[in-house]
Motif scaffolding. Structure first.
Motif, PDB file in Angstrom:
ATOM      1  N   PRO A   1      41.079  37.252  43.454  1.00 51.90           N
ATOM      2  CA  PRO A   1      42.433  37.560  43.900  1.00 51.90           C
ATOM      3  C   PRO A   1      43.335  37.914  42.718  1.00 51.90           C
ATOM      4  CG  PRO A   1      41.625  35.541  44.913  1.00 51.90           C
ATOM      5  CD  PRO A   1      40.665  35.887  43.832  1.00 51.90           C
TER       6      PRO A   1
ATOM      7  N   LYS B   1      45.713  31.659  44.488  1.00 50.84           N
ATOM      8  CA  LYS B   1      44.444  32.385  44.396  1.00 50.84           C
ATOM      9  C   LYS B   1      43.359  31.708  45.242  1.00 50.84           C
ATOM     10  CE  LYS B   1      45.028  34.948  40.137  1.00 50.84           C
ATOM     11  NZ  LYS B   1      44.363  35.450  38.932  1.00 50.84           N
TER      12      LYS B   1
ATOM     13  N   TRP C   1      39.348  27.772  44.072  1.00 45.49           N
ATOM     14  CA  TRP C   1      39.547  28.581  42.866  1.00 45.49           C
ATOM     15  C   TRP C   1      38.809  27.969  41.672  1.00 45.49           C
ATOM     16  CZ3 TRP C   1      40.501  33.129  41.161  1.00 45.49           C
ATOM     17  CH2 TRP C   1      40.942  33.342  39.848  1.00 45.49           C
TER      18      TRP C   1
ATOM     19  N   SER D   1      47.297  37.920  41.232  1.00 44.39           N
ATOM     20  CA  SER D   1      48.609  37.291  41.357  1.00 44.39           C
ATOM     21  C   SER D   1      49.713  38.333  41.235  1.00 44.39           C
ATOM     22  CB  SER D   1      48.820  36.237  40.268  1.00 44.39           C
ATOM     23  OG  SER D   1      47.982  35.133  40.453  1.00 44.39           O
TER      24      SER D   1
ATOM     25  N   ALA E   1      49.475  35.622  45.854  1.00 48.29           N
ATOM     26  CA  ALA E   1      48.275  36.315  45.400  1.00 48.29           C
ATOM     27  C   ALA E   1      47.721  37.124  46.568  1.00 48.29           C
ATOM     28  CB  ALA E   1      47.227  35.333  44.890  1.00 48.29           C
TER      29      ALA E   1
END
Length: 523
Positions: free
Chosen positions: A38, A348, A142, A40, A27
């Protein structure tokens, strides 16, 4: 693991790599992104049209032609492909009994040696600067950002990162929520070899029992079996919910298998009933539940009997609907959640680690004791039976352990922990004699031992070489013992700084940096 470009730039590109046993993902984000979401990578060679956020951790080298190399989905089903290379980084943990065909071993909680090996591999690949972050910590960053929940001060939650090879868990407690969420580790991280790779192994075993040894020898290396294994991996593992009508039709194209209607095998297709699938899943699920129980009970002990408020399931296996169902059944009074994009949560979250508008983990909880051996004054009541040595200062001493970090200690980020050393040098010492070798020890016994051990979890963490050949000589204290012998004392501190998932070492004398230090980690 994260890497940031142009350290002096106001807007840095942050790249995060989730290096997994079975699947890996990437990511990226920009440091000044106010939204802080973020992105991916989902465009991988060999996976055109599917756009998965992870790629198989596989590589293939053609032994007859060194120019032929493939990786990820393009590595195919060749028996000579290289798989599960992550398992080679720290072969120190025992394999579980339900993985009989696994040739390598993987740590449940990575050792410092494995972390150092990962960092060195990244640097050899040209990635710099590189930062390591614990997978459950990345998942926590995250999850707290994505889930629409109101975390309050003192709330506690368990993060269960269930991946392909391992399941890793850490519990956190919220310290404050404004201006950003700040959390601390509540219970030391734990883990085990209970990842979904175990499901693949058990699927292999189930098919072998279904078709018999004779047919299995041919089937296991065929394209037909590769097709069936992919179907199990991509569909059955993720969607099984143990419902009454759960049934999967596993096809083995062109396999020419003998029909066995009583067991659901006809025309190269296995009608895998609910009970067949449950038998594959249940031992692995039970191991995950046991690991979660350890964290929940550990959190309750720290919270005066109060249960954590949430359990977060992340990682590829963490997205399993059956795992979610079983955890909810076991903990009806705890809210169990799977964040959006649970499979990409690690990558992420690692990207968020280097952004300013993220949740902050303020401290870790030590998973081991760390200390050094020292020659302490002999104490008859404590040291009876231990070897002794006479010293230049006219004392009798024995080797004892000095533990500076203990299991469960709260380790503040960027905190410095100092390990004091004192060397006694002959009067005619030279610069060559100012290189010293010491060991930093670790131990998981509780309580920690008073004297060095030769058995159990007591072991060398790393060998440290300190070089004081360039240190100012006024730091060397001249002394004389009762026999009139002149010697010098050199006192210094080995300084351990906690930086994310890594320990950094340096040397100090009277609070100032002197000399150099090298560490060689032991596996």
């Amino acid at each position: 693991m994260t890497s940031a470009s142009s350290p002096g730039s106001a807007n840095r590109l942050i790249i995060a790599l989730d290096f997994g046993t079975t699947y890996s993902g990437i990511a990226y984000a920009f440091s000044n992104d106010k939204v802080g979401l973020p992105v991916s990578i989902d465009n991988w060679p060999g996976e055109e049209g599917r756009r998965p956020v992870k790629i198989p951790t596989l590589a293939y080298y053609d032994s007859s032609d060194s120019s032929k190399f493939s990786w990820g989905a393009k590595a195919g089903a060749s028996a000579s492909r290289v798989a599960a290379v992550k398992l080679l980084l720290d072969p120190s943990q025992p394999r579980p009994k339900y993985l009989p065909d696994l040739d390598a071993e993987v740590p449940a909680v990575w050792s410092d040696a494995a972390k150092n090996a990962t960092l060195q591999a990244a640097e050899l690949a040209g990635l710099n600067p590189v930062h390591l972050i614990k997978e459950p910590e990345a998942a926590a960053l995250w999850t707290t950002k994505q889930l629409d929940i109101a975390l309050l001060p003192d709330d506690a939650f368990v993060v269960c990162d269930a991946g392909g090879g391992t399941v890793d868990l850490i519990s956190y407690q919220v310290e404050e929520t404004l201006p950003h969420i700040r959390v601390k580790e509540l219970v030391p991280g734990t883990g085990g070899l209970a990842g979904s790779l175990g499901l693949n192994q058990r699927f292999d075993d189930a098919v072998r029992r279904l078709v018999g040894k004779e047919q299995w020898r041919v089937l296991q290396s065929s394209k037909g079996y590769n097709y069936a294994a992919k179907y199990f991996d991509r569909d059955v593992k993720r969607n099984f919910m143990n419902r009454e009508d759960d049934e999967y039709f596993v096809s083995f194209p062109m396999a020419k298998l003998r029909n066995d209607p009583d067991r659901g095998l006809e025309s190269n297709c296995w009608a895998m009933a609910r009970e067949d699938t449950k038998v594959i899943f249940d031992p692995i699920i039970q191991e995950v539940l046991s690991l979660i129980e350890g964290q929940v009970e550990g959190a309750k002990a720290k919270l005066g009997g109060k249960s954590p408020k949430y359990i977060f399931l992340v990682g590829g296996f963490g997205a399993s609907l059956y795992l979610l169902q079983r955890v909810v059944e076991k903990y009806p009074d705890i809210q169990v959640l799977q964040p959006p994009e649970a499979w990409a949560a690690i990558a992420k979250g690692a990207a968020l680690y280097k952004m300013s508008n993220r949740a902050i983990v303020t401290s870790s909880s030590a998973t081991r004791h760390y200390g050094v051996s020292t020659w302490g004054l002999y104490d008859e009541s404590r040291d009876r039976g231990q070897p002794t040595l006479p010293f230049k200062d006219d004392t009798i001493r024995t080797e004892i352990m000095q533990w500076y970090i203990n299991i469960g200690d709260d380790l503040l980020r960027h905190r410095q922990i100092k390990f004091p050393f004192c060397r006694k040098l002959d009067e005619g010492y030279t610069s060559d004699g100012l290189r010293f070798t010491d060991h930093l020890y670790e131990c998981e016994n509780d309580p920690a031992p008073v004297h060095p051990l030769k058995v159990g979890t007591f072991r060398i963490n790393c060998t440290i070489t300190s070089d004081f050949s360039g240190a100012p000589r006024d730091k060397f204290v001249k002394k004389t013992n009762k026999c009139g012998q002149v010697y010098y004392e050199l006192s210094y501190d080995l300084v351990l700084t906690l930086d994310g998932a890594l320990m950094k070492l340096s040397l100090e004398m009277d609070g100032q940096s002197y000399g150099s230090v090298e560490a060689k980690y032991h596996i």
